[in-house]
Structure formats: structure tokens, C-alpha cells
Design a protein around this motif. Structure first.
Motif, PDB file in Angstrom:
ATOM      1  N   GLY A 327      10.416  17.782   1.381  1.00 55.75           N
ATOM      2  CA  GLY A 327      11.220  16.924   2.237  1.00 55.75           C
ATOM      3  C   GLY A 327      10.958  17.113   3.717  1.00 55.75           C
ATOM      4  N   ARG A 328       9.720  17.434   4.066  1.00 58.68           N
ATOM      5  CA  ARG A 328       9.336  17.554   5.469  1.00 58.68           C
ATOM      6  C   ARG A 328       8.306  16.473   5.802  1.00 58.68           C
ATOM      7  NH1 ARG A 328      12.682  18.671   7.647  1.00 58.68           N
ATOM      8  NH2 ARG A 328      11.865  19.829   9.430  1.00 58.68           N
ATOM      9  N   PRO A 329       8.200  16.048   7.062  1.00 58.32           N
ATOM     10  CA  PRO A 329       7.188  15.053   7.430  1.00 58.32           C
ATOM     11  C   PRO A 329       5.780  15.562   7.111  1.00 58.32           C
ATOM     12  CG  PRO A 329       8.772  15.346   9.212  1.00 58.32           C
ATOM     13  CD  PRO A 329       9.048  16.432   8.215  1.00 58.32           C
ATOM     14  N   VAL A 330       4.929  14.667   6.639  1.00 54.71           N
ATOM     15  CA  VAL A 330       3.575  15.027   6.236  1.00 54.71           C
ATOM     16  C   VAL A 330       2.570  14.465   7.242  1.00 54.71           C
ATOM     17  CG1 VAL A 330       1.807  14.793   4.444  1.00 54.71           C
ATOM     18  CG2 VAL A 330       4.206  15.089   3.799  1.00 54.71           C
ATOM     19  N   GLY A 348       5.315  10.133   6.403  1.00 54.97           N
ATOM     20  CA  GLY A 348       4.678  10.846   7.498  1.00 54.97           C
ATOM     21  C   GLY A 348       3.631  10.002   8.176  1.00 54.97           C
ATOM     22  N   LEU A 349       2.686  10.654   8.841  1.00 57.56           N
ATOM     23  CA  LEU A 349       1.630   9.989   9.593  1.00 57.56           C
ATOM     24  C   LEU A 349       0.266  10.404   9.050  1.00 57.56           C
ATOM     25  CD1 LEU A 349       3.042  10.582  13.207  1.00 57.56           C
ATOM     26  CD2 LEU A 349       3.361   8.558  11.759  1.00 57.56           C
ATOM     27  N   THR A 350      -0.699   9.507   9.159  1.00 56.16           N
ATOM     28  CA  THR A 350      -2.052   9.802   8.697  1.00 56.16           C
ATOM     29  C   THR A 350      -3.012   9.816   9.883  1.00 56.16           C
ATOM     30  OG1 THR A 350      -2.590   7.472   8.293  1.00 56.16           O
ATOM     31  CG2 THR A 350      -1.565   8.689   6.489  1.00 56.16           C
ATOM     32  N   PHE A 351      -4.147  10.483   9.692  1.00 52.15           N
ATOM     33  CA  PHE A 351      -5.181  10.503  10.723  1.00 52.15           C
ATOM     34  C   PHE A 351      -6.535  10.676  10.049  1.00 52.15           C
ATOM     35  CE2 PHE A 351      -3.997  14.888  10.033  1.00 52.15           C
ATOM     36  CZ  PHE A 351      -5.180  15.615  10.138  1.00 52.15           C
ATOM     37  N   PRO A 352      -7.623  10.224  10.702  1.00 52.30           N
ATOM     38  CA  PRO A 352      -8.951  10.334  10.085  1.00 52.30           C
ATOM     39  C   PRO A 352      -9.365  11.799   9.932  1.00 52.30           C
ATOM     40  CG  PRO A 352      -8.970   8.750  11.898  1.00 52.30           C
ATOM     41  CD  PRO A 352      -7.667   9.492  11.980  1.00 52.30           C
ATOM     42  N   PRO A 353      -9.971  12.168   8.814  1.00 49.22           N
ATOM     43  CA  PRO A 353     -10.423  13.557   8.623  1.00 49.22           C
ATOM     44  C   PRO A 353     -11.372  13.989   9.743  1.00 49.22           C
ATOM     45  CG  PRO A 353     -10.628  12.297   6.592  1.00 49.22           C
ATOM     46  CD  PRO A 353     -10.289  11.318   7.644  1.00 49.22           C
ATOM     47  N   GLY A 354     -11.200  15.208  10.218  1.00 47.51           N
ATOM     48  CA  GLY A 354     -12.094  15.763  11.222  1.00 47.51           C
ATOM     49  C   GLY A 354     -11.826  15.298  12.639  1.00 47.51           C
ATOM     50  N   ASP A 355     -10.843  14.445  12.849  1.00 47.66           N
ATOM     51  CA  ASP A 355     -10.555  13.906  14.183  1.00 47.66           C
ATOM     52  C   ASP A 355      -9.442  14.721  14.834  1.00 47.66           C
ATOM     53  OD1 ASP A 355      -9.899  12.415  16.429  1.00 47.66           O
ATOM     54  OD2 ASP A 355     -10.241  10.489  15.432  1.00 47.66           O
ATOM     55  N   ARG A 374      12.591  12.199  12.254  1.00 47.23           N
ATOM     56  CA  ARG A 374      11.721  13.069  11.453  1.00 47.23           C
ATOM     57  C   ARG A 374      12.348  13.346  10.095  1.00 47.23           C
ATOM     58  NH1 ARG A 374      10.992  15.939  16.455  1.00 47.23           N
ATOM     59  NH2 ARG A 374      12.399  17.598  15.742  1.00 47.23           N
ATOM     60  N   ALA A 375      13.647  13.522  10.076  1.00 50.79           N
ATOM     61  CA  ALA A 375      14.335  13.769   8.801  1.00 50.79           C
ATOM     62  C   ALA A 375      14.192  12.577   7.859  1.00 50.79           C
ATOM     63  CB  ALA A 375      15.809  14.080   9.045  1.00 50.79           C
ATOM     64  N   GLU A 376      14.112  11.372   8.435  1.00 57.25           N
ATOM     65  CA  GLU A 376      13.969  10.180   7.609  1.00 57.25           C
ATOM     66  C   GLU A 376      12.621  10.190   6.890  1.00 57.25           C
ATOM     67  OE1 GLU A 376      15.052   6.782   5.700  1.00 57.25           O
ATOM     68  OE2 GLU A 376      16.277   8.129   6.927  1.00 57.25           O
ATOM     69  N   PHE A 377      11.568  10.652   7.572  1.00 55.81           N
ATOM     70  CA  PHE A 377      10.278  10.816   6.895  1.00 55.81           C
ATOM     71  C   PHE A 377      10.442  11.710   5.667  1.00 55.81           C
ATOM     72  CE2 PHE A 377       7.652   9.957  10.913  1.00 55.81           C
ATOM     73  CZ  PHE A 377       7.138   8.773  10.416  1.00 55.81           C
ATOM     74  N   ARG A 380      12.509  10.047   2.808  1.00 55.30           N
ATOM     75  CA  ARG A 380      11.744   9.049   2.053  1.00 55.30           C
ATOM     76  C   ARG A 380      10.704   9.718   1.167  1.00 55.30           C
ATOM     77  NH1 ARG A 380      11.926   5.791   7.047  1.00 55.30           N
ATOM     78  NH2 ARG A 380       9.888   6.647   7.623  1.00 55.30           N
ATOM     79  N   GLY A 381      10.068  10.777   1.665  1.00 53.54           N
ATOM     80  CA  GLY A 381       9.082  11.485   0.856  1.00 53.54           C
ATOM     81  C   GLY A 381       9.707  12.116  -0.377  1.00 53.54           C
ATOM     82  N   ARG A 382      10.866  12.727  -0.186  1.00 50.96           N
ATOM     83  CA  ARG A 382      11.553  13.376  -1.324  1.00 50.96           C
ATOM     84  C   ARG A 382      11.987  12.335  -2.357  1.00 50.96           C
ATOM     85  NH1 ARG A 382      14.134  18.392  -2.438  1.00 50.96           N
ATOM     86  NH2 ARG A 382      14.788  18.236  -4.590  1.00 50.96           N
ATOM     87  N   LEU A 383      12.485  11.186  -1.886  1.00 50.43           N
ATOM     88  CA  LEU A 383      12.901  10.129  -2.807  1.00 50.43           C
ATOM     89  C   LEU A 383      11.693   9.587  -3.570  1.00 50.43           C
ATOM     90  CD1 LEU A 383      15.145   8.278  -3.862  1.00 50.43           C
ATOM     91  CD2 LEU A 383      14.656   6.725  -1.953  1.00 50.43           C
TER      92      LEU A 383
END
Length: 617
Positions: A327-330, A348-355, A374-377, A380-383
């Protein structure tokens, strides 16, 4: 059901499809037996307190376990690894013969050699098996450097194609892996995507309204905005990106990167952090899964990263599920399926590998968000985990896959195919002159070509070209479009349909293996997307010239009932039933019972009917 789990690794070894999985299946009412080895992974030495024996039987919380001997090893020696894999495969293949026959076997891969007991059971006891692919061979063998000889890699690739073909159903851990196997020859209709789950009993905790863990904060964590990576520190993880991002954020003392774990890259990464004076990077020793929870709970963001390799684009690292459960932001730095999963979950948020610049940017964005955002991230992940990735949902999906595989007994299918090949060859030889005569008559009545060819869905939904005698002309209206079927159906064509003589060329499809004498009728390709999950079971066998639905009303039966009859046929598959259906078909054809030469005149097409139903709902 009686379910046999075949896995070289099992509790107390770390494995996702171990005791918790078996217990969940038992809880759902199944009789579960496990065939495994003696614990030695990942150290490669036998666990303390264990003694290698010819066999050992245990019963753990309702799960019966048979352990067989193997050569313990997990070092870098290719010879020792081969001995480890081969010894278990051979011991388990023998041990499987002394177990009660299961309704279905489940095989956990890797290694691929663990499938040998299932192949033996399929041959000797007619047991269908489900093959769970957690690791693509030969891709991972080459990527890890375990095998570099391209002749060996080609041989492994050939063997894997044969193994996927032998399996009754294939399970993969991501949509991209299903697509990749499809390109390599395994029909996507044969493959189910079932996500892995986390060690649920050891992760997750209570939180307040802003997402802060109620449990005590581990003392070794810095008092900062902590971005934590927990896991193996190897070359595949590409953790130089963390050090580079830390250097970019050097002037922000409120951010700390925490790296928990060990691996081949550990010493080099630590030295690099020291050489670069990166005070914002903290290294902590590896924690077992039973102890990592408090660190994850107290972190502000959890990092996943793999180098940008094609293999990893169809991989979902196991820590992803653990992070979502926590249940933490990823922060996801893995291209492909893993990033898509986090985006779908809104976790959570994504980013390109190696960047490193993109990673630093995502850290800044997270840090400047409100605690509630941040808690909402995390929420939603836990749900998303609970609904889609949990042990409960995964076991339910496996249960459906096992039920789907259960009636497809290998010998039954092989004998059915042999009878189809022999029967169609004999029928074509005997009926060659009548078929030729009908072809001449069709050419005079309708012109050429005399055969109607159309792409239809075969077994697993794979397309094939079905051939029949042509029964309609090509008359067109003033706009140039073909007229409705009823207006193009000729008198000779009506005769062919009413007597089912138009089906005779389909004997070629039976001979080639596209079709069977008995099975669900091959419908139009465009209908397939409108099947329900249950109705897709009709695609698990070859389509038939005749079937249960055809002797139960033919085209006068409503679509829902007709498709339900097809599924009932698959679930009750037997050669005796096929013989009864063939006799019933001959009787109905002789009497011309239930014949509708223009089906569209009395009922909607399936896609139109279900599109209308969807619009009304």
C-alpha cells in the motif's frame, strides 16, 4: 478435483506456488498432493535438519507431500545445475507413478525438466497437465549466461515448443508473455494469464488516513523521504540508475534512497556510492520476506527497476505484487507489462528503464504531493492487489483453468484424432465418385468454383480454411453488394443443405486435422469475441462436422442454448458419446429433421444478437 502439484522447489524453500497455494486449493474443496524435492534452494545445500532419503511423505495442514531425492546444487557450474535439474526430473517421474491418479497435474516452471513427471503421467495414466511458465527458456538461460552455446539454445527452444504443445493448458504471468509465446507457435487461446501473488501473511499493515504505517518505524531508515528498493542486487536490476538519480538529487537532503538486499553487484555499488560521496544512499542487509514488511511499510515510495531488455518487457518482477500489497506508492522502471500494470492500478508513477533524470523527476513529483495524494496511490494499489493479484483471486483463476483442462485427457484426444484421420481417409476413398459427381452437378448449377472456402476458428481459436460445396450464387443488387443469403440460395443449393451433402468436402478438413467428425460446429471468426468466458471452452477441442447442438435442434436452437450444448459436450468428452452423436446425426440427416436451409431467416446472427443485448443492458 484431485490436483497434483509438481514443483522442484517447495516450502520451506522460497516459492510463490508453494504451501500457501496448496492450502488455498484445499480450502476451496480440492484434494491436493504435492510432488517435490528435498529443500536446498537457493543455497544449493540441504537445509539443516533434513536428510536425503529415497522418499519422504508428509501431511502439512491437509496437503499431502511426497519428496523425492535430487542432487542439491545452485552454483554457477552448468554441470551441477544440470545434475540438479535432471536428478529431480527422473526421481519425480518415478515417484509420480506411485501416486493415486489425479484429475489434473500442475507443473511449476522453471526448470523445464520439472515437466517430465507430468509427461510420464500423461503417457501412462492419461492425466492432463497445466504448465505454469514463470521464466522463458531459452531466453533466460542465455540472458543469465548459464548457456551460451547457440546449438544448445536452439535445442532448448525446440524442446520448449514441444512441451507447450504437449501441455493441456499453459499459464503465464503477463499478457506480453502470452503474446510472445503466440508468436512462437503456442495458440493464445490455449494460454491463460494468471498474475503471481505476494507473501500475504508477511506484508501489509494498518495505516492512518495519510497512509502512514501504524507500526513502529525501523531505526535504520533515514529520517527523510525514503525511496526503497528491496531485492537482488544483480546486473539485471541495473541499480546504477539509483546512484545516478541520487547524484542529481544531491542538493536535496530531504530525499534518501534505501537499497535492501545482496547480490553480485552489491560490493561494486557500495564502493561507487562511497567514491561519489552519495550520502543520500543507504545500503541495508538482505531481509527475509518475513522481516521486510516494516521497512516497506515505513518507506514513502517503493522502487522497481530492471535494465531495458526485451525479455523484461514481458516480465512482472515479483516485488511488484509485494509493493502493491504494502500500500505504498510505486516507482516502476520496467518497460512493458510491469509499467502497464502499475498504470492500470493507478498505484504510482512509471519511468523509462535506465533514465536517472526521469527517476529523479518522479521522486520530486511524489515528494511535492500532499500526504493524502500519495496515500491515494497506495490505497488504489492495495485495492487492485486484493481484486486482481491476491492469492484468493489467483487460486480462483487456477481453479477455472484446472476445470477447463480436466476433461481433455491426452489418450482420449489422441484416440479421437486417430479415429478421425482413419475414418475421413476411408470415407474420402469410398465417396470419391459421389463427391466428384456432386462437384460436376454443382458446376452446372452454380458455375465455378464449386467449393465454398471460408476462414473459421479451429481449436484454441486458431483460424483454418473450411471447405464445403457452394450452395449460393453471387447475385448482387443495384448497389453492387451481394444480395441476402435467402435470395442467393439456389434450388440445388437448398437440396445440398437439406441433405447435408454440402458438408462432404469437409472430410478433407477432418483428414488434415482442422476438424473432427464430432465437436462444436465451427462458427464465423467474428463471433468469437462475443463468447462468454464459459463459452470459450467450446474452442478447447477441434470443431466438428456434427455435434451435440446439431442433434439437439440444429439451427432452430437459440444461440445461448446452442453454445451451452457445445460447452456441455467438451466437459463430458468421451469416445462413446461421439459414437452416439454420429448415429443420431445419421438418423436426423436421413429424416431431414430440424433442417433450416436459410438460418438467417429465423434467427439473428450471434454478433448482432449480443450487440443488441449489450445495448439494452
Amino acid at each position: 478435483m484431485k490436483i497434483l502439484i509438481i514443483s522442484q522447489w517447495y516450502d520451506p524453500e522460497p516459492t510463490f506456488k508453494g504451501q500457501l497455494f496448496a492450502e488455498e486449493l484445499v480450502r476451496r474443496g480440492h484434494d491436493v498432493q504435492v510432488l517435490t524435492g528435498f529443500p536446498n534452494y537457493p543455497t544449493g545445500t540441504l537445509y539443516p535438519g533434513w536428510t536425503m532419503r529415497v522418499h519422504q511423505r508428509e501431511v502439512v495442514r491437509g496437503v499431502r507431500i511426497l519428496r523425492v531425492p535430487l542432487f542439491p546444487s545452485h552454483d554457477s557450474s552448468a554441470r551441477n545445475r544440470v545434475l540438479n535439474y535432471a536428478s529431480f526430473a527422473l526421481s519425480a517421474a518415478v515417484g509420480a507413478l506411485f501416486l493415486p491418479r489425479p484429475d489434473v497435474a500442475y507443473v511449476y516452471h522453471p526448470p523445464a525438466t520439472a515437466a517430465l513427471p507430468a509427461l510420464v503421467l500423461a503417457l501412462v495414466k492419461d492425466v492432463p497437465f497445466v504448465y505454469d511458465v514463470q521464466d522463458l527458456w531459452p531466453d533466460s538461460l542465455e540472458a543469465t549466461g548459464m548457456v551460451s552455446d547457440h546449438r544448445v539454445l536452439r535445442a532448448v527452444a525446440w524442446g520448449m515448443r514441444r512441451l507447450y504443445a504437449a501441455a493441456t493448458r499453459v499459464v503465464v504471468l503477463s499478457p506480453g508473455m502470452r503474446t510472445l509465446l503466440g508468436r512462437r507457435g503456442t495458440p493464445e487461446g490455449k494460454t491463460d494469464v494468471i498474475y503471481n501473488w505476494a507473501y500475504e501473511s508477511d506484508l501489509g499493515t494498518d495505516r492512518d488516513s495519510t497512509g502512514v504505517a501504524v507500526s513502529a518505524r525501523p531505526a535504520e531508515l533515514p529520517h527523510a523521504f525514503n525511496v526503497t528498493f528491496a531485492g537482488n542486487l544483480g546486473s539485471a536490476q541495473g541499480l546504477d540508475v539509483v546512484l545516478d538519480a541520487a547524484e542529481i538529487l544531491r542538493d536535496d537532503p530531504g530525499v534518501a534512497f534505501v537499497i535492501v538486499g545482496t547480490g553480485l553487484e552489491e560490493a561494486r555499488l557500495k564502493q561507487s556510492a562511497v567514491d561519489r560521496g552519495l550520502e543520500g544512499v543507504t545500503f541495508l542487509p538482505r531481509r527475509p520476506v518475513t522481516e521486510i514488511g516494516p521497512i516497506l511499510d515505513a518507506s514513502d515510495a517503493l522502487l522497481v527497476h530492471l535494465v531495458d531488455e526485451p525479455l523484461f518487457q514481458v516480465t512482472i518482477p515479483s516485488k511488484t505484487q509485494a509493493y502493491l500489497l504494502t500500500g505504498r506508492p510505486v516507482l516502476m522502471g520496467v518497460a512493458g507489462d510491469a509499467s502497464e500494470l502499475v498504470e492500470k492500478a493507478g498505484a504510482g508513477l512509471t519511468f523509462p528503464p535506465g533514465d536517472a533524470g526521469a527517476l529523479a523527476d518522479r521522486v520530486r513529483r511524489l515528494r511535492t504531493m500532499s500526504p493524502e495524494a500519495r496515500a491515494e496511490f497506495g490505497t488504489r494499489g492495495r485495492l487492485f492487489y486484493d481484486e486482481t493479484l491476491s492469492l484468493r483471486s489467483g487460486a480462483a483463476a487456477f481453479e477455472r483453468t484446472f476445470e477447463r483442462a480436466r476433461p481433455l485427457r491426452p489418450w482420449r484426444l489422441a484416440v479421437k484424432r486417430g479415429a478421425d484421420a482413419a475414418g475421413s481417409a476411408a470415407a474420402l476413398a469410398v465417396l470419391a465418385l459421389p463427391i466428384a459427381g456432386l462437384a460436376v452437378a454443382a458446376s452446372r448449377a452454380l458455375g465455378t468454383p464449386v467449393l465454398f472456402r471460408q476462414e473459421r476458428p479451429g481449436r484454441h481459436g486458431e483460424p483454418f480454411e473450411m471447405v464445403k460445396f457452394r450452395t449460393m450464387n453471387d447475385a448482387r443488387g443495384p448497389d453492387g453488394d451481394l444480395l441476402p443469403d435467402g435470395e442467393r440460395l439456389t434450388r440445388f443449393g437448398s437440396f445440398l443443405r437439406s441433405t447435408s451433402l454440402d458438408e462432404l468436402p469437409s472430410l478433407v478438413n477432418v483428414l488434415r486435422g482442422d476438424m473432427s467428425f464430432v465437436g462444436p460446429r465451427p462458427l464465423l471468426m467474428r463471433y468469437t469475441r462475443w463468447f462468454t468466458a464459459a463459452e470459450r471452452h467450446r474452442l478447447d477441442v477441434r470443431p466438428g462436422v456434427t455435434g451435440l447442438a446439431q442433434v439437439s435442434g440444429r439451427n432452430t436452437t437459440p444461440w445461448d442454448d446452442r453454445l451451452a450444448l457445445d460447452v456441455d459436450y467438451v466437459r463430458g468428452l468421451s469416445l462413446r458419446r461421439d459414437l452416439r452423436l454420429l448415429v443420431a446425426t445419421l438418423a436426423r440427416v436421413t429424416r431431414r429433421s430440424g433442417v433450416v436451409v436459410d438460418a438467417e431467416s429465423i434467427m439473428q446472427n450471434l454478433d448482432d444478437e449480443r450487440r443488441d443485448r449489450e445495448a439494452r443492458s
